[in-house]
Motif scaffolding. Structure first.
Motif, PDB file in Angstrom:
ATOM      1  N   GLY A 142       0.839  -1.188   0.000  1.00 23.71           N
ATOM      2  CA  GLY A 142       0.000   0.000   0.000  1.00 23.71           C
ATOM      3  C   GLY A 142       0.873   1.237   0.000  1.00 23.71           C
ATOM      4  N   GLY A 143       0.226   2.418  -0.010  1.00 23.06           N
ATOM      5  CA  GLY A 143       0.988   3.658   0.004  1.00 23.06           C
ATOM      6  C   GLY A 143       1.703   3.941  -1.298  1.00 23.06           C
ATOM      7  N   ASN A 144       1.172   3.390  -2.401  1.00 20.72           N
ATOM      8  CA  ASN A 144       1.822   3.574  -3.698  1.00 20.72           C
ATOM      9  C   ASN A 144       1.270   4.752  -4.488  1.00 20.72           C
ATOM     10  OD1 ASN A 144       3.683   1.185  -3.853  1.00 20.72           O
ATOM     11  ND2 ASN A 144       1.760   0.110  -3.478  1.00 20.72           N
ATOM     12  N   GLY A 145       0.268   5.434  -3.945  1.00 16.71           N
ATOM     13  CA  GLY A 145      -0.263   6.621  -4.606  1.00 16.71           C
ATOM     14  C   GLY A 145      -1.080   6.330  -5.842  1.00 16.71           C
ATOM     15  N   VAL A 146      -1.626   5.123  -5.932  1.00 16.83           N
ATOM     16  CA  VAL A 146      -2.378   4.725  -7.125  1.00 16.83           C
ATOM     17  C   VAL A 146      -3.845   4.507  -6.748  1.00 16.83           C
ATOM     18  CG1 VAL A 146      -2.612   3.001  -8.941  1.00 16.83           C
ATOM     19  CG2 VAL A 146      -0.339   3.587  -8.070  1.00 16.83           C
ATOM     20  N   PRO A 147      -4.767   5.203  -7.390  1.00 20.85           N
ATOM     21  CA  PRO A 147      -6.189   4.974  -7.112  1.00 20.85           C
ATOM     22  C   PRO A 147      -6.730   3.806  -7.933  1.00 20.85           C
ATOM     23  CG  PRO A 147      -5.980   6.762  -8.654  1.00 20.85           C
ATOM     24  CD  PRO A 147      -4.569   6.326  -8.314  1.00 20.85           C
ATOM     25  N   PHE A 148      -7.881   3.301  -7.542  1.00 16.92           N
ATOM     26  CA  PHE A 148      -8.575   2.321  -8.369  1.00 16.92           C
ATOM     27  C   PHE A 148      -9.874   2.954  -8.849  1.00 16.92           C
ATOM     28  CE2 PHE A 148      -9.919   1.544  -3.989  1.00 16.92           C
ATOM     29  CZ  PHE A 148     -11.303   1.407  -4.094  1.00 16.92           C
ATOM     30  N   ASP A 149     -10.624   2.226  -9.651  1.00 19.23           N
ATOM     31  CA  ASP A 149     -11.883   2.740 -10.171  1.00 19.23           C
ATOM     32  C   ASP A 149     -12.925   2.717  -9.049  1.00 19.23           C
ATOM     33  OD1 ASP A 149     -14.204   3.363 -11.504  1.00 19.23           O
ATOM     34  OD2 ASP A 149     -13.936   1.911 -13.116  1.00 19.23           O
ATOM     35  N   TRP A 150     -13.221   3.873  -8.494  1.00 22.87           N
ATOM     36  CA  TRP A 150     -14.130   3.940  -7.346  1.00 22.87           C
ATOM     37  C   TRP A 150     -15.536   3.454  -7.680  1.00 22.87           C
ATOM     38  CZ3 TRP A 150     -12.040   9.417  -7.602  1.00 22.87           C
ATOM     39  CH2 TRP A 150     -10.763   9.474  -7.023  1.00 22.87           C
ATOM     40  N   ARG A 151     -15.880   3.429  -8.951  1.00 25.34           N
ATOM     41  CA  ARG A 151     -17.209   2.972  -9.344  1.00 25.34           C
ATOM     42  C   ARG A 151     -17.423   1.506  -8.981  1.00 25.34           C
ATOM     43  NH1 ARG A 151     -16.970   4.836 -15.491  1.00 25.34           N
ATOM     44  NH2 ARG A 151     -14.922   3.868 -15.150  1.00 25.34           N
ATOM     45  N   LEU A 152     -16.324   0.780  -8.756  1.00 24.72           N
ATOM     46  CA  LEU A 152     -16.441  -0.615  -8.345  1.00 24.72           C
ATOM     47  C   LEU A 152     -17.153  -0.747  -7.000  1.00 24.72           C
ATOM     48  CD1 LEU A 152     -12.861  -1.881  -9.285  1.00 24.72           C
ATOM     49  CD2 LEU A 152     -14.995  -2.357 -10.498  1.00 24.72           C
ATOM     50  N   LEU A 153     -17.116   0.307  -6.192  1.00 21.69           N
ATOM     51  CA  LEU A 153     -17.744   0.264  -4.871  1.00 21.69           C
ATOM     52  C   LEU A 153     -19.115   0.917  -4.849  1.00 21.69           C
ATOM     53  CD1 LEU A 153     -14.734   1.185  -2.529  1.00 21.69           C
ATOM     54  CD2 LEU A 153     -15.422  -1.059  -3.398  1.00 21.69           C
ATOM     55  N   ALA A 154     -19.545   1.454  -5.978  1.00 18.83           N
ATOM     56  CA  ALA A 154     -20.786   2.222  -6.011  1.00 18.83           C
ATOM     57  C   ALA A 154     -21.997   1.389  -5.610  1.00 18.83           C
ATOM     58  CB  ALA A 154     -20.993   2.819  -7.391  1.00 18.83           C
ATOM     59  N   ALA A 155     -21.979   0.097  -5.932  1.00 18.48           N
ATOM     60  CA  ALA A 155     -23.121  -0.763  -5.629  1.00 18.48           C
ATOM     61  C   ALA A 155     -23.004  -1.432  -4.258  1.00 18.48           C
ATOM     62  CB  ALA A 155     -23.270  -1.831  -6.708  1.00 18.48           C
ATOM     63  N   LEU A 156     -21.920  -1.162  -3.557  1.00 18.82           N
ATOM     64  CA  LEU A 156     -21.708  -1.769  -2.245  1.00 18.82           C
ATOM     65  C   LEU A 156     -22.702  -1.204  -1.237  1.00 18.82           C
ATOM     66  CD1 LEU A 156     -19.600  -3.765  -0.987  1.00 18.82           C
ATOM     67  CD2 LEU A 156     -18.363  -1.744  -0.201  1.00 18.82           C
ATOM     68  N   ASP A 157     -23.213  -2.052  -0.381  1.00 16.17           N
ATOM     69  CA  ASP A 157     -24.133  -1.614   0.664  1.00 16.17           C
ATOM     70  C   ASP A 157     -23.460  -0.510   1.484  1.00 16.17           C
ATOM     71  OD1 ASP A 157     -25.738  -1.267   2.890  1.00 16.17           O
ATOM     72  OD2 ASP A 157     -25.996  -3.399   3.289  1.00 16.17           O
ATOM     73  N   PRO A 158     -24.018   0.700   1.517  1.00 13.63           N
ATOM     74  CA  PRO A 158     -23.370   1.806   2.243  1.00 13.63           C
ATOM     75  C   PRO A 158     -23.293   1.578   3.746  1.00 13.63           C
ATOM     76  CG  PRO A 158     -25.568   2.445   1.528  1.00 13.63           C
ATOM     77  CD  PRO A 158     -25.269   1.129   0.858  1.00 13.63           C
ATOM     78  N   HIS A 159     -24.051   0.608   4.230  1.00 10.24           N
ATOM     79  CA  HIS A 159     -23.994   0.307   5.654  1.00 10.24           C
ATOM     80  C   HIS A 159     -22.841  -0.637   5.998  1.00 10.24           C
ATOM     81  CE1 HIS A 159     -28.247   1.648   5.139  1.00 10.24           C
ATOM     82  NE2 HIS A 159     -27.948   2.286   6.246  1.00 10.24           N
ATOM     83  N   ARG A 160     -22.189  -1.181   4.961  1.00  4.56           N
ATOM     84  CA  ARG A 160     -21.006  -1.980   5.206  1.00  4.56           C
ATOM     85  C   ARG A 160     -19.924  -1.104   5.834  1.00  4.56           C
ATOM     86  NH1 ARG A 160     -21.457  -7.497   5.232  1.00  4.56           N
ATOM     87  NH2 ARG A 160     -22.304  -8.332   3.287  1.00  4.56           N
ATOM     88  N   ALA A 161     -19.203  -1.679   6.772  1.00  5.48           N
ATOM     89  CA  ALA A 161     -18.147  -0.924   7.452  1.00  5.48           C
ATOM     90  C   ALA A 161     -16.864  -1.014   6.626  1.00  5.48           C
ATOM     91  CB  ALA A 161     -17.923  -1.470   8.857  1.00  5.48           C
TER      92      ALA A 161
END
Length: 215
Positions: A142-161
């Motif tokens: 980690g700590g490599n300064g590289v983002p991923f495609d945040w849209r992959l999490l868009a369908a994730l239950d927002p109540h997930r921790a």
């Protein structure tokens, strides 16, 4: 909506104070010698004591053995143990029971199928931290300064921790929060002027942008 902010990879009193002054709820200390953000147990203990009662302390480790992990946890007394290696759900469950503190498990993500690897940790860890999969040539998990495609999490239950990490900066954290609806974000290299060197102005800007997006 509120968002919890963690500034990770702190190694100096000056920038620890800057993170707390900016309003970060969690400060992260790295125990991994290969990382430019590594702090020895003695220094980590000093930083942890400075933060106590002002911000929660997360200790990041990578596949640490029982002896080293026990010594480091005893010295630092973190509120959160962040596991950033290849730890199994069974290992997470074991450490949660042994140390009786909050456990975060990092999961690298690059494509939709990677979300399946997080499934076993929803029940064994307190939070799952989604980080970008390291580049092929990277030597750090980690700590490599590289983002991923945040849209992959868009369908994730927002109540997930879950905690959003990987390539976050003051310039993109607002978009990341809006896209994922993350209630917790974790930044390290995105608030540095050089690898392992935190920048107080960037820390303040990151917190400010994250708060604005959440509001």
């Amino acid at each position: 909506m509120t968002v919890e902010i963690k500034i990770c990879g702190l190694s100096e009193e000056r920038t620890l104070e800057a993170a707390i002054a900016a309003g970060a709820e969690i400060v992260g200390l790295v125990s991994f010698p290969k990382s430019p953000r590594h702090v020895a147990p003695e220094q980590a203990a000093t930083l942890s004591s400075l933060a106590r009662g002002r911000a929660r302390v997360a200790l990041l480790t990578v596949d640490a053995g029982d002896s080293l992990l026990g010594e480091t946890v005893a010295a630092v007394t973190p509120d959160i143990l962040q596991l950033h290696g290849a730890e199994t759900p069974e290992r997470v469950k074991e450490l949660r029971r042994r140390y009786d503190r909050e456990i975060w498990k990092a999961v690298s993500i690059d494509e939709a199928d990677d979300l399946r690897r997080a499934a076993p940790f929803w029940e064994t860890a307190d939070r799952v931290l989604f980080d970008a999969r390291p580049p092929r040539e990277a030597t750090l998990p980690g700590g490599n300064g590289v983002p991923f495609d945040w849209r992959l999490l868009a369908a994730l239950d927002p109540h997930r921790a879950f905690v959003l990490s990987g390539g976050l900066t003051p310039g993109n954290v607002a978009e990341a929060i809006r896209t994922t609806r993350a209630r917790a974000v974790d930044v390290s290299s995105g608030v540095e002027s050089a690898p392992g060197v935190k920048d107080a102005a960037l820390i303040a800007a990151f917190v400010r942008e994250a708060r604005a997006a959440a509001a």
